[in-house]
Design a protein around this motif. Structure first.
Motif, PDB file in Angstrom:
ATOM      1  N   UNK A  43       3.687  16.506   2.493  1.00  0.00           N
ATOM      2  CA  UNK A  43       3.745  15.758   3.727  1.00  0.00           C
ATOM      3  C   UNK A  43       4.278  14.336   3.864  1.00  0.00           C
ATOM      4  N   UNK A  44       4.159  13.865   2.523  1.00  0.00           N
ATOM      5  CA  UNK A  44       4.824  12.416   2.636  1.00  0.00           C
ATOM      6  C   UNK A  44       6.376  12.387   2.442  1.00  0.00           C
ATOM      7  N   UNK A  45       7.096  13.452   2.208  1.00  0.00           N
ATOM      8  CA  UNK A  45       8.449  13.623   1.841  1.00  0.00           C
ATOM      9  C   UNK A  45       8.922  14.146   3.187  1.00  0.00           C
ATOM     10  N   UNK A  46       8.058  15.066   3.750  1.00  0.00           N
ATOM     11  CA  UNK A  46       8.544  15.659   4.929  1.00  0.00           C
ATOM     12  C   UNK A  46       8.541  14.450   6.350  1.00  0.00           C
ATOM     13  N   UNK A  47       7.450  13.478   5.995  1.00  0.00           N
ATOM     14  CA  UNK A  47       7.545  12.250   6.959  1.00  0.00           C
ATOM     15  C   UNK A  47       8.695  11.301   6.743  1.00  0.00           C
ATOM     16  N   UNK A  48       8.950  11.080   5.470  1.00  0.00           N
ATOM     17  CA  UNK A  48      10.073  10.045   5.259  1.00  0.00           C
ATOM     18  C   UNK A  48      11.551  10.815   5.598  1.00  0.00           C
TER      19      UNK A  48
ATOM     20  N   UNK B 205      14.160   8.662  -4.094  1.00  0.00           N
ATOM     21  CA  UNK B 205      13.213   7.946  -4.332  1.00  0.00           C
ATOM     22  C   UNK B 205      13.216   7.552  -6.040  1.00  0.00           C
ATOM     23  N   UNK B 206      13.712   8.598  -6.972  1.00  0.00           N
ATOM     24  CA  UNK B 206      13.687   8.033  -8.211  1.00  0.00           C
ATOM     25  C   UNK B 206      14.988   7.084  -8.657  1.00  0.00           C
ATOM     26  N   UNK B 207      15.832   6.855  -7.546  1.00  0.00           N
ATOM     27  CA  UNK B 207      17.091   6.061  -7.849  1.00  0.00           C
ATOM     28  C   UNK B 207      16.604   4.788  -7.499  1.00  0.00           C
TER      29      UNK B 207
ATOM     30  N   UNK C  86       0.780  -1.138  -0.079  1.00  0.00           N
ATOM     31  CA  UNK C  86       0.153   0.016   0.051  1.00  0.00           C
ATOM     32  C   UNK C  86       0.915   1.395   0.089  1.00  0.00           C
ATOM     33  N   UNK C  87       1.885   1.144   0.814  1.00  0.00           N
ATOM     34  CA  UNK C  87       2.897   2.266   0.943  1.00  0.00           C
ATOM     35  C   UNK C  87       3.443   2.815  -0.472  1.00  0.00           C
ATOM     36  N   UNK C  88       4.050   1.737  -1.149  1.00  0.00           N
ATOM     37  CA  UNK C  88       4.482   1.463  -2.374  1.00  0.00           C
ATOM     38  C   UNK C  88       3.721   2.140  -3.284  1.00  0.00           C
ATOM     39  N   UNK C  89       2.472   1.680  -3.409  1.00  0.00           N
ATOM     40  CA  UNK C  89       1.363   2.019  -4.687  1.00  0.00           C
ATOM     41  C   UNK C  89       1.250   3.265  -4.357  1.00  0.00           C
TER      42      UNK C  89
ATOM     43  N   UNK D 160       1.517   5.609  -7.881  1.00  0.00           N
ATOM     44  CA  UNK D 160       0.343   6.055  -8.789  1.00  0.00           C
ATOM     45  C   UNK D 160       0.522   7.483  -8.756  1.00  0.00           C
ATOM     46  N   UNK D 161       1.480   8.173  -8.211  1.00  0.00           N
ATOM     47  CA  UNK D 161       1.733   9.540  -8.351  1.00  0.00           C
ATOM     48  C   UNK D 161       3.015   9.980  -7.608  1.00  0.00           C
ATOM     49  N   UNK D 162       4.038   9.818  -8.461  1.00  0.00           N
ATOM     50  CA  UNK D 162       5.506  10.024  -7.932  1.00  0.00           C
ATOM     51  C   UNK D 162       5.392  11.670  -7.495  1.00  0.00           C
TER      52      UNK D 162
END
Length: 325
Positions: A246-251, A266-268, A229-232, A236-238
């Motif tokens: 918010x997602x990148x801030x959390x990572x 992430x692109x790597x 679910x996390x990967x999808x 679905x929208x890189x």
């Protein structure tokens, strides 16, 4: 004062039951699953009180799993081949990510290194026994450079970063997020995507103690579902994973990575859907063959003493199959 059996039963059911602790090893890579881990989605889905333990390299993971302290962990393809060759009772059940430029050889500015040939006589750091080390060995083999022609220094990623700042090393083959720090004052020479094209593919996978997996099939399927679910969500929208999202801030908060660098990191990576992983090109067949080929390369390089006849028993489709049902 007498207490009835009924009262005791009521008290027992009223008391909170603490979940069993499960230690999961990981490398702290800036990936989508770090969000789910921070939000305790794995704890809820798997029914365990999860302790996430960060390791610097694969050999550390192997030692922790061999001791029985860690039951489930992230492990690179090269140390996985080493562990399987040594008979450690673990099984690969899911790929975390296929490695591309997320693991790369970076040369320090002013080192005089522009190509692989320029590594001769230089000091190159890498976590020995890791996927990065395997890729470095593959690059040297491809370029016809003997290990004796340079100094390969065994360092953990944080040690590499410190040595880099001190000018103590000329280059390093290492993963993210440390690699991003090196590239601020260095040049990318070759990435794991290129060494894979030369015949030395690498990935990070999720492995589990075989006895634990057999005793906890529902928890294993739940792990796959949460990770998928996390990967999808990312796949679905890189573009939604921008530096200010918010997602990148959390990572970044979970891993210590610079938010500005996370989108490129992430692109790597390549995050394969579970259905793809279950196919013949991966867990359904090719990974076992690749594991043996990796072990043979490591034995030829003097890193291990023997190679097993078959590595298919160190791969299992059960958790992904159950999750997909």
């Amino acid at each position: 004062m007498k207490i009835s059996i009924t009262t005791l039963l009521c008290l027992a059911f009223a008391m909170p039951v603490s979940a069993e602790t499960l230690i999961i090893g990981h490398f702290g890579s800036p990936t989508p699953m770090q969000i789910a881990a921070a939000e305790k989605k794995y704890d809820e889905a798997m029914g365990f009180d999860i302790e996430w333990r960060k390791f610097d390299s694969g050999p550390q993971v192997i030692a922790a799993m061999a001791s029985g302290d860690v039951k489930l962990a992230e492990l690179g393809s090269s140390p996985l081949a080493i562990a399987a060759s040594q008979g450690v009772p673990l099984q690969l059940f899911m790929l975390a990510q296929v490695l591309g430029e997320a693991e790369s050889l970076v040369a320090r500015d002013g080192s005089g290194i522009e190509t692989l040939d320029d590594l001769k006589g230089k000091r190159v750091a890498t976590p020995v026994g890791s996927t990065a080390h395997f890729s470095l060995m593959g690059a040297l083999n491809h370029a016809g450079i003997a290990e004796s022609e340079l100094s390969i220094i065994n360092m953990a990623p944080d040690q590499i970063a410190a040595a880099w700042e001190q000018g103590a090393i000329d280059a390093a083959f290492v993963w993210q997020p440390v690699q991003a720090r090196l590239r601020e004052t260095g040049k990318l020479i070759v990435g794991a995507d290129q060494t894979a094209a030369w015949g030395y593919p690498t990935f990070d996978g999720w492995v589990v103690d075989q006895a634990f997996a057999e005793a906890n099939p529902d928890a294993m399927a739940a792990f796959v579902k949460v990770t998928e679910a996390a990967n999808q969500d990312y796949l679905k929208d890189p573009a939604a994973y921008g530096a200010d999202s918010e997602a990148v801030q959390a990572i970044a908060a979970a891993t210590g990575a610079d938010p500005a660098q996370v989108p490129e990191i992430l692109e790597g990576f390549t995050f394969l859907p579970a259905a793809t992983q279950a196919g013949a090109d991966w867990l359904g067949g090719a990974v076992g063959v690749s594991m043996k080929a990796t072990a043979e390369f490591l034995m030829d390089a003097g890193r291990i003493d023997s190679v097993a006849d078959d590595y298919s028993s160190f791969v299992t489709l059960a958790p992904i199959s159950a999750a997909m049902e």
